[in-house]
Structure formats: C-alpha cells, structure tokens
Design an enzyme around this catalytic site. Structure first.
Site, PDB file in Angstrom:
ATOM      1  N   GLU A 268       0.879  -1.176   0.000  1.00  0.00           N
ATOM      2  CA  GLU A 268       0.000   0.000   0.000  1.00  0.00           C
ATOM      3  C   GLU A 268       0.906   1.212   0.000  1.00  0.00           C
ATOM      4  O   GLU A 268       1.740   1.348   0.897  1.00  0.00           O
ATOM      5  CB  GLU A 268      -0.893  -0.043   1.239  1.00  0.00           C
ATOM      6  N   CYS A 305      -2.862   7.696   5.131  1.00  0.00           N
ATOM      7  CA  CYS A 305      -2.911   7.229   3.735  1.00  0.00           C
ATOM      8  C   CYS A 305      -4.137   7.776   3.023  1.00  0.00           C
ATOM      9  O   CYS A 305      -4.136   7.887   1.813  1.00  0.00           O
ATOM     10  CB  CYS A 305      -2.975   5.708   3.650  1.00  0.00           C
TER      11      CYS A 305
HETATM   12  P1  NAP Z   1       9.467   3.811   3.480  1.00  0.00           P
HETATM   13  O1  NAP Z   1      10.677   4.619   3.252  1.00  0.00           O
HETATM   14  O2  NAP Z   1       8.829   3.215   2.274  1.00  0.00           O
HETATM   15  O3  NAP Z   1       9.853   2.655   4.527  1.00  0.00           O
HETATM   16  C1  NAP Z   1       8.913   1.670   4.924  1.00  0.00           C
HETATM   17  C2  NAP Z   1       9.653   0.378   5.258  1.00  0.00           C
HETATM   18  O4  NAP Z   1      10.198  -0.178   4.054  1.00  0.00           O
HETATM   19  C3  NAP Z   1      10.825   0.593   6.194  1.00  0.00           C
HETATM   20  O5  NAP Z   1      10.907  -0.528   7.053  1.00  0.00           O
HETATM   21  C4  NAP Z   1      12.019   0.636   5.268  1.00  0.00           C
HETATM   22  O6  NAP Z   1      13.202   0.170   5.907  1.00  0.00           O
HETATM   23  C5  NAP Z   1      11.611  -0.320   4.176  1.00  0.00           C
HETATM   24  N1  NAP Z   1      12.194   0.044   2.884  1.00  0.00           N
HETATM   25  C6  NAP Z   1      12.238   1.275   2.336  1.00  0.00           C
HETATM   26  N2  NAP Z   1      12.850   1.227   1.140  1.00  0.00           N
HETATM   27  C7  NAP Z   1      13.218  -0.067   0.949  1.00  0.00           C
HETATM   28  C8  NAP Z   1      13.907  -0.756  -0.091  1.00  0.00           C
HETATM   29  N3  NAP Z   1      14.350  -0.120  -1.183  1.00  0.00           N
HETATM   30  N4  NAP Z   1      14.097  -2.089   0.044  1.00  0.00           N
HETATM   31  C9  NAP Z   1      13.653  -2.742   1.140  1.00  0.00           C
HETATM   32  N5  NAP Z   1      13.014  -2.146   2.154  1.00  0.00           N
HETATM   33  C10 NAP Z   1      12.798  -0.822   2.068  1.00  0.00           C
HETATM   34  O7  NAP Z   1       8.336   4.623   4.199  1.00  0.00           O
HETATM   35  P2  NAP Z   1       8.394   5.573   5.480  1.00  0.00           P
HETATM   36  O8  NAP Z   1       9.710   5.499   6.157  1.00  0.00           O
HETATM   37  O9  NAP Z   1       7.205   5.225   6.259  1.00  0.00           O
HETATM   38  O10 NAP Z   1       8.146   7.001   4.917  1.00  0.00           O
HETATM   39  C11 NAP Z   1       8.829   7.591   3.860  1.00  0.00           C
HETATM   40  C12 NAP Z   1       7.808   8.273   2.965  1.00  0.00           C
HETATM   41  O11 NAP Z   1       6.784   7.331   2.614  1.00  0.00           O
HETATM   42  C13 NAP Z   1       7.047   9.394   3.589  1.00  0.00           C
HETATM   43  O12 NAP Z   1       7.672  10.628   3.527  1.00  0.00           O
HETATM   44  C14 NAP Z   1       5.802   9.391   2.764  1.00  0.00           C
HETATM   45  O13 NAP Z   1       5.970  10.131   1.596  1.00  0.00           O
HETATM   46  C15 NAP Z   1       5.566   7.974   2.397  1.00  0.00           C
HETATM   47  N6  NAP Z   1       4.489   7.289   3.165  1.00  0.00           N
HETATM   48  C16 NAP Z   1       3.264   7.145   2.598  1.00  0.00           C
HETATM   49  C17 NAP Z   1       2.274   6.472   3.273  1.00  0.00           C
HETATM   50  C18 NAP Z   1       0.919   6.317   2.679  1.00  0.00           C
HETATM   51  O14 NAP Z   1       0.096   5.732   3.314  1.00  0.00           O
HETATM   52  N7  NAP Z   1       0.679   6.772   1.507  1.00  0.00           N
HETATM   53  C19 NAP Z   1       2.495   5.905   4.520  1.00  0.00           C
HETATM   54  C20 NAP Z   1       3.749   6.034   5.076  1.00  0.00           C
HETATM   55  C21 NAP Z   1       4.739   6.721   4.367  1.00  0.00           C
HETATM   56  P3  NAP Z   1      14.279   1.199   6.475  1.00  0.00           P
HETATM   57  O15 NAP Z   1      13.536   2.139   7.358  1.00  0.00           O
HETATM   58  O16 NAP Z   1      15.226   0.349   7.186  1.00  0.00           O
HETATM   59  O17 NAP Z   1      14.834   1.857   5.259  1.00  0.00           O
END
Ligand code: NAP
Length: 527
Positions: A268, A305
């Site tokens: 998601e 979200c």
């Molecule tokens: P994220 O960067 O996607 O991280 C979520 C999880 O996935 C973390 O455990 C992260 O591990 C892991 N991950 C990230 N990139 C990866 C990769 N290339 N390979 C494997 N695992 C990976 O999300 P976030 O930290 O929650 O937030 C970052 C951005 O996501 C926010 O600024 C926002 O824009 C967006 N967000 C959107 C929603 C929504 O519902 N639309 C919800 C949450 C966040 P690590 O932390 O160890 O890297």
C-alpha cells in the site's frame, strides 16, 4: 519503569538475538533527542534463522483447529491490551502522535485481532466448495471434487511509520496472515523500534502460552535496503505485506520479481484521495464543509494514507466562500509534530516544489519543536492541474490542493486523468444526482472506496471495508489491507478430486467436523 524491559534486540522465534550490524536509536520528533536503548541490527545469516523457523512452524500453525487458532488470536489481543499504557507512552515518544490517537490505535489493533478470531471460527474464509459425485451422469459420470483455501506459507510484513500499531507489529497484515495460518517475519520500522519490541513481546507471550512453534513469529531490526531485500528474496517467504512509500513498495515488488519463484507483494503506497464537491453541496452551505475538510487534512499532521490531498471546488460565489473559510482555518492552524525528521524533510521538499507549481491559498504557522512545519493549502485551476504532473504527486503530511472547476461536466474527464486511489469522495445533494451518476463509473475504475458526504480519513475495520485500490495506491488492486477480506491475500485454493473421506482435510470432509459453511453443488449450506 515499564513492565517490558526493552532489550534493543530482535526477537527470532522466541529468542532475543543481538544483531551484528550498526546500532541505531529512535528519535523523539518532538524534541529531536535520541531515545534509549540503541537497537542492534541483524545480518542476513541471522535473518535466515527467522525465516527457517517460520518455515518449520508452518505445517503445524496452518493446520490448527479453529478453536485453538481463534483463541491464539484473542490471546495476542489480550496481551496487547494488558500493556496498553506502556505501548502508548513509548509510541508517543517515538512518533509524536498524541495519546488519544494512540489509544484508539491500540483498540483498533486488538479489535482487528478479535475480528479475525471470529473469521477463523466462522470458517467462511476456507472457501469450501463441494461438487458431489454423479456416477449416473451421462455421457460421463462426474467425480467428487472438493475445494478449500490453504495458507500460502510464511509472510514478511513491513511495519508502517504512520501507524505504529494498527499497520505495524501486530497490525492488519500480521493479524490477517496469522488468521490465514501463516507465520510472520516482521521487519520493524526504524522510527518506532521500542513500540515494535513491546508488541513483539506481547505476541511472543501468546505464542508460548498456546504452546505453538516459536517460529510462528519473529520481529527483526535491520536496514530495509539489505535485510529487508533479503527477507523478500528469501525462498521461505511466500508473500509480503507492506505500507509505506511508493519507492519502497516498488523496490519490494522488483525484489519479488527477481526471485527464482516470484511471490505476491501487497504494497500500500501512495494516494491523494480526491474529493469532488458538487454544486448542490456547495450551495447547501460552506462552513461545515470547510471545517470537515480542514480537520481531515490536518489530523495526525496529515500523515494518513487517506488524507484528502486534492479537493475539486466549483468556481463562483459559494466556491469562493468555501475557499475563504478554509483560508481562515488554515491560517489559524499551527503545525503538529511529524513522525520523524526524514518524513518532515520529505514534506518540506514536496511543499517547496508545489510552491513553484501552484498558488498558496493559505499557510498556517510552525508548531513547537523542530519537526512541526506550518500546514499549507495550495490552489490551482483545473486546466493547470490537468497539465502538470507535479500537482498529482502525494505530499505526505499537512498539505492539500484545491482545484477550481468551471462546470461539473468537466469532472469525469478530470477523474479519468487521476492515478489509482485508495478513496474517492463525493459531496452532493439530490440536485447533484445526474452528475454523480456520470462520475461514479470513472471513480470505480480509479479507487477502492467511494464515499459520499464524509471525509476519507478514519477507516472502519469491518467485513465490507476496502482499503486498497489501483496502482499506485497499491501494487495489487484485487484486495484490501484493512478488514476481514485482507485474509484472502494469504490463501490459495486447492481442489481434491475423488479422495477417500479418511484422507480429506477436515474442512472438506463430508462429515464437516469443523462446521464450515460450504457451497454444495452451487448452493450455500451453513452448518
Ligand atoms: P518507506 O521509506 O517506504 O519505509 C517503509 C519500510 O520499508 C521501512 O521498514 C524501510 O526500511 C523499508 N524500505 C524502504 N525502502 C526499501 C527498499 N528499497 N528495500 C527494502 N526495504 C525498504 O516509508 P516511510 O519510512 O514510512 O516514509 C517515507 C515516505 O513514505 C514518507 O515521507 C511518505 O511520503 C511515504 N508514506 C506514505 C504512506 C501512505 O500511506 N501513503 C504511509 C507512510 C509513508 P528502512 O527504514 O530500514 O529503510
């Protein structure tokens, strides 16, 4: 002093395991200070201990009788409720989310586990279908064929940053995987490790109390780009649940596709949740509408979200009055602490870019602390919106875009231009019925949930809910990550042709010892 002693280590099949990788600490986003303890990160060999244990737990866990299975889910819920106060205290420090919001999230988390206990008892999810033998059928006799759904195997779950409980350690992905009979290897989000550890300890107590194989659950700390990737490509893992960024979700989809045996990834990701205010609704009065919009857009610092990121408003006097009411409310609002320094940083970057592509309708003031940026609403004409891809991008946080349209007949084409969404909302009266009828078929193609005269935030956990939608809101639009239908993600059908009764699994035996509802020769039969 909390009753769960935080160790700063992963839990692998019931054991506390110190990782060999570089430790990290959670940051209190309200103050910017680091929180104790430091968390060690596991390496890939230690990860394999967790996935191997999950594979070893699968045969017994996936065949639990319904009552034992449901009682385990209820115990996880009870264990979480028993440490509610310490969860809230730690989660508030790690995420900056206010206690009332976290209190609701704990209740939602234990509530959905109890809902899945009911799902397991009802047996409907087993999808039992029986086509009875017809030996006399001519020209060919028909054989006895029985179908049921079985669990896929161990599931990798990635915790979300914005729901440290309901989409995290024991959140919807874990609860639905457990309900399907799948062991879970949980990759904790690095922004709330202490919260994850407290909940992981609660699950571990329930696993022990029910004398289940300890590999049913592991919670690991490690970098996404190494350990997270290895988790998804580990041959023992059979499905993935994820909530987070589009880039993170797509990286996991790509990792799955690179496996020798690809697996489903239920990610998601990104949604702007368009809201269409139709002329009749705006003529009906603007104050309540504007207040509802601002509350929904700014709640939880906009980090939901389903936050309404695009609102389509008619031009004209009433539309102007709506915008003026929004401007007053936004100008009076101050920023709330965001979840983490990196999310606040991503928000600031997104807003700086949007400042160059749209007009600022209203900006509030900075809140207390280093990570509470001023909320903002931009505005643009429909033509400008349609011509500019940047205005279609999600800004995760308290930012939203008002799009002014001239006539309601422009809206179906505007909706057609949108990417896939979790939700689409209509504000309408009876006078708008014809226009809404033209818009709804487009919205059905675009979104997982269509709602009227409300706001998309606040997702009910139930049997009819869909929290999913076409790409990029999710990587697989056929399902949901909230509600009882989420269990379907972790099941697949198996048919048994002409097997003797003694060899058939309980759900498909003619005697139906588990009292499972069935479709017999196409007719619904309840036990
Ligand atoms: P994220 O960067 O996607 O991280 C979520 C999880 O996935 C973390 O455990 C992260 O591990 C892991 N991950 C990230 N990139 C990866 C990769 N290339 N390979 C494997 N695992 C990976 O999300 P976030 O930290 O929650 O937030 C970052 C951005 O996501 C926010 O600024 C926002 O824009 C967006 N967000 C959107 C929603 C929504 O519902 N639309 C919800 C949450 C966040 P690590 O932390 O160890 O890297």
């Amino acid at each position: 002093m909390t009753s769960t002693e935080l160790t700063g280590h992963s839990v692998i099949a019931g054991r506390t395991v110190a990782g060999t990788g570089k430790p990290f600490q959670a940051i209190d986003p309200a103050s910017g200070e680091s929180l104790e303890p430091a968390y060690s990160q596991i390496d890939v060999d230690q990860l394999h201990e967790a996935t191997a244990a999950a594979a070893a737990a699968f045969p017994s866990f996936s065949t639990l009788p319904p009552e034992k299975h449901a009682a385990f889910l209820e115990s996880v819920a009870d264990e979480i409720d028993a440490v509610r106060d310490e969860i809230i205290e730690r989660a508030a420090a790690e995420t900056g989310l206010p206690a009332p919001r976290l209190t609701g999230e704990v209740a939602r988390t234990s509530g959905q586990l109890r809902m899945f206990a009911g799902v397991v008892r009802s047996g409907l999810f087993r999808g039992v279908r029986v086509d009875l033998a017809q030996p006399e059928r001519s020209p060919m006799p028909r054989l006895d064929i029985r179908q049921r759904k079985v669990a896929l195997g161990p599931v990798a779950v990635f915790g979300a940053s914005n729901f440290p409980l309901a989409f995290s350690t024991a959140g919807g992905d874990t609860a639905s995987a457990f309900a399907a009979g799948c062991p879970v290897v949980f990759k904790a989000h690095s922004s709330h490790p202490g919260t994850s550890e407290i909940v992981a300890a609660a699950i571990t107590r329930a696993v022990k109390a029910h004398d289940l194989h300890p590999g049913v659950f592991s919670a690991i700390f490690g970098p996404g780009r190494t350990v997270g990737q290895s988790l998804v490509t580990d041959p023992a893992i059979q499905a993935v649940g994820f909530t987070g960024s589009r880039s993170g979700g797509m990286a996991l989809v790509a990792a799955s596709a690179s496996r020798e045996v690809p697996i489903p990834v239920y990610a998601e990701m990104s949604s702007v949740n368009p809201v269409f205010i139709l002329p009749g609704a705006i003529a009906d009065g603007v104050d309540e509408l504007a207040a509802g919009y601002v509350t929904s857009a700014l709640g939880s610092s906009g980090q939901l979200c389903t936050q309404p990121g695009n609102v389509f408003v008619p031009r004209g006097e009433q539309g102007d009055a709506f915008v003026a009411a929004v401007q007053r409310a936004i100008t009076a609002a101050s920023g709330l602490t965001m979840l983490s320094p990196s999310i606040a940083g991503a928000w600031r970057e997104g807003v700086a870019t949007r400042d160059e592509h749209a007009d600022v309708a209203a900006r509030g003031s900075e809140g207390e602390g280093p990570y509470a940026p001023a909320p903002v609403v931009h505005s643009a004409s429909l033509d400008r919106f349609l011509a500019d891809d940047v205005l279609h991008e999600e800004i995760f946080g308290a930012a939203s875009l008002i799009i002014r349209y001239d006539t309601v007949s422009e809206l179906p084409a505007a909706a057609e231009r949108l990417e896939g969404q979790l939700t689409a909302t209509l504000h309408l009266t009876d006078a708008d019925a014809a226009e809404a009828r033209a818009l709804i078929p487009v919205l059905e193609r675009k979104a997982g949930r269509i709602l009227a005269n409300g706001w998309p935030t606040g997702v009910e956990v139930g049997h009819a809910m869909v929290h999913g939608g076409p790409f990029p809101s999710t990587s697989d639009s056929r399902t949901t990550s909230v509600g009882s239908l989420a269990i379907e993600r972790f099941l697949r059908p198996v048919a048994y042709q002409n097997l003797p009764e003694a060899l058939l699994p309980e759900p498909v035996q003619e005697a139906n010892p588990w009292g499972v509802p069935r479709l017999v020769d196409g007719r619904i039969e309840t036990a």
